[in-house]
Design a protein around this motif. Structure first.
Motif, PDB file in Angstrom:
ATOM      1  N   ASN A  47       0.817  -1.220   0.000  1.00  0.00           N
ATOM      2  CA  ASN A  47       0.000   0.000   0.000  1.00  0.00           C
ATOM      3  C   ASN A  47       0.851   1.271   0.000  1.00  0.00           C
ATOM      4  O   ASN A  47       0.353   2.362   0.297  1.00  0.00           O
ATOM      5  CB  ASN A  47      -0.945   0.000   1.205  1.00  0.00           C
ATOM      6  CG  ASN A  47      -2.092  -0.979   1.024  1.00  0.00           C
ATOM      7  OD1 ASN A  47      -2.831  -0.911   0.047  1.00  0.00           O
ATOM      8  ND2 ASN A  47      -2.231  -1.917   1.955  1.00  0.00           N
TER       9      ASN A  47
ATOM     10  N   ARG B  51       2.707   4.546  -1.211  1.00  0.00           N
ATOM     11  CA  ARG B  51       2.281   5.590  -2.147  1.00  0.00           C
ATOM     12  C   ARG B  51       3.475   6.406  -2.619  1.00  0.00           C
ATOM     13  O   ARG B  51       4.379   6.694  -1.843  1.00  0.00           O
ATOM     14  CB  ARG B  51       1.287   6.545  -1.479  1.00  0.00           C
ATOM     15  CG  ARG B  51      -0.109   5.978  -1.276  1.00  0.00           C
ATOM     16  CD  ARG B  51      -1.003   7.012  -0.605  1.00  0.00           C
ATOM     17  NE  ARG B  51      -2.349   6.525  -0.382  1.00  0.00           N
ATOM     18  CZ  ARG B  51      -3.355   6.685  -1.242  1.00  0.00           C
ATOM     19  NH1 ARG B  51      -3.153   7.336  -2.376  1.00  0.00           N
ATOM     20  NH2 ARG B  51      -4.559   6.210  -0.966  1.00  0.00           N
ATOM     21  N   ARG B  52       3.415   6.766  -3.869  1.00  0.00           N
ATOM     22  CA  ARG B  52       4.406   7.674  -4.415  1.00  0.00           C
ATOM     23  C   ARG B  52       4.104   9.083  -3.912  1.00  0.00           C
ATOM     24  O   ARG B  52       3.038   9.336  -3.343  1.00  0.00           O
ATOM     25  CB  ARG B  52       4.345   7.620  -5.948  1.00  0.00           C
ATOM     26  CG  ARG B  52       5.650   7.859  -6.654  1.00  0.00           C
ATOM     27  CD  ARG B  52       5.546   7.471  -8.108  1.00  0.00           C
ATOM     28  NE  ARG B  52       4.454   8.163  -8.791  1.00  0.00           N
ATOM     29  CZ  ARG B  52       4.039   7.868 -10.015  1.00  0.00           C
ATOM     30  NH1 ARG B  52       4.609   6.887 -10.677  1.00  0.00           N
ATOM     31  NH2 ARG B  52       3.054   8.540 -10.572  1.00  0.00           N
TER      32      ARG B  52
ATOM     33  N   GLY C 229       0.815  10.431  -4.691  1.00  0.00           N
ATOM     34  CA  GLY C 229      -0.330   9.715  -4.143  1.00  0.00           C
ATOM     35  C   GLY C 229      -0.665   8.402  -4.818  1.00  0.00           C
ATOM     36  O   GLY C 229      -1.480   7.627  -4.311  1.00  0.00           O
TER      37      GLY C 229
ATOM     38  N   THR D  28      -0.666   4.616  -5.865  1.00  0.00           N
ATOM     39  CA  THR D  28      -0.291   3.399  -5.144  1.00  0.00           C
ATOM     40  C   THR D  28       0.274   2.352  -6.105  1.00  0.00           C
ATOM     41  O   THR D  28       0.179   2.492  -7.324  1.00  0.00           O
ATOM     42  CB  THR D  28      -1.507   2.789  -4.426  1.00  0.00           C
ATOM     43  OG1 THR D  28      -2.448   2.334  -5.418  1.00  0.00           O
ATOM     44  CG2 THR D  28      -2.181   3.801  -3.513  1.00  0.00           C
TER      45      THR D  28
ATOM     46  N   LEU E 166      -6.583   8.657  -5.137  1.00  0.00           N
ATOM     47  CA  LEU E 166      -5.662   9.769  -5.327  1.00  0.00           C
ATOM     48  C   LEU E 166      -6.304  11.016  -4.720  1.00  0.00           C
ATOM     49  O   LEU E 166      -7.479  10.994  -4.338  1.00  0.00           O
ATOM     50  CB  LEU E 166      -5.407  10.001  -6.819  1.00  0.00           C
ATOM     51  CG  LEU E 166      -4.587   8.933  -7.544  1.00  0.00           C
ATOM     52  CD1 LEU E 166      -4.583   9.200  -9.046  1.00  0.00           C
ATOM     53  CD2 LEU E 166      -3.162   8.918  -7.018  1.00  0.00           C
TER      54      LEU E 166
END
Length: 225
Positions: free
Chosen positions: A128, A130-131, A134, A136, A164
């Motif tokens: 889970n 996130r970059r 936002g 995933t 997002l």
């Protein structure tokens, strides 16, 4: 008076000791001149023997190159499973992040490297994560059209309805590109078919807009309105 045997033994001892000292010095000099990015470069090229040599020389397995890329991230991005296995065995940080918070699992999922994804999940990679923007891991796999990886991530506990900042979900991304196999995988895990993005758009609207009729049918069959 010393015997000939004793003299030979002592000379051999000094010779071996001298060779050992030389070997240690060479090893120390090699390590001193080692660039932190060298392991990352070797891993990114899939150069298994070079990676092993660097690790044997005590290279920092979690060293980062420009942008924050680690050897594990580089190897995962390019699908080098054996290198990934070697780095994980050397205690590489499976959840290390680049400057924009990208992880090894994200890179592997985005590129469709199923075996590497499997290795990383087994090593407890965060499914889970996130970059910075936002997105995933599941969203990346969904929008790139990798249904098997989507299934693996969901089985490992990925949040099917993660959003997002604009409200978009993995189902919306898959519906927009028209990947029926990914949509099926997401629906099988009860993805919210009526979720709305910030602008009110739904997965069904996106599938209809881009004329992905097979996806439209799947969404309607799942109760999308």
């Amino acid at each position: 008076m010393k015997s000939g045997i004793q003299i030979i033994q002592r000379r051999n001892y000094k010779h071996v000791l001298g060779m050992l000292i030389i070997s240690i010095c060479i090893s120390a000099n090699t390590w001193a001149g080692m660039d932190d990015g060298e392991l990352v470069t070797a891993a990114g090229k899939g150069d298994l023997s070079r990676v092993k040599a660097l690790l044997d020389a005590n290279a920092n397995v979690n060293a980062k190159a420009d942008g924050g890329t680690t050897a594990l991230i580089a190897a995962s991005q390019n699908g080098y499973e054996e290198v990934v296995q070697m780095l994980l065995a050397a205690k590489a940080d499976v959840n290390a992040k680049t400057g924009n918070c990208t992880t090894a699992l994200m890179r592997a999922a985005q590129k469709g490297h199923e075996q590497v994804v499997q290795e990383l999940i087994a090593a407890k990679a965060d499914v889970n994560a996130r970059r910075e923007d936002g997105i995933t891991v599941l969203m990346q796999a969904s929008q790139e059209g990798h249904p098997r990886i989507v299934q693996m991530l969901l089985a490992a506990g990925a949040n099917v309805d993660a959003r997002l900042d604009n409200g978009a979900t993995a189902l919306m991304l898959a519906s927009q590109i028209g990947d029926a196999a990914v949509v099926k995988a997401l629906l099988a895990k009860k993805a919210n078919v009526d979720a709305k993005a910030g602008n009110g758009v739904t997965a069904l609207m996106l599938a209809s807009k881009y004329r992905h009729q097979d996806v439209v049918k799947l969404l309607k069959a799942a109760g999308a309105r």
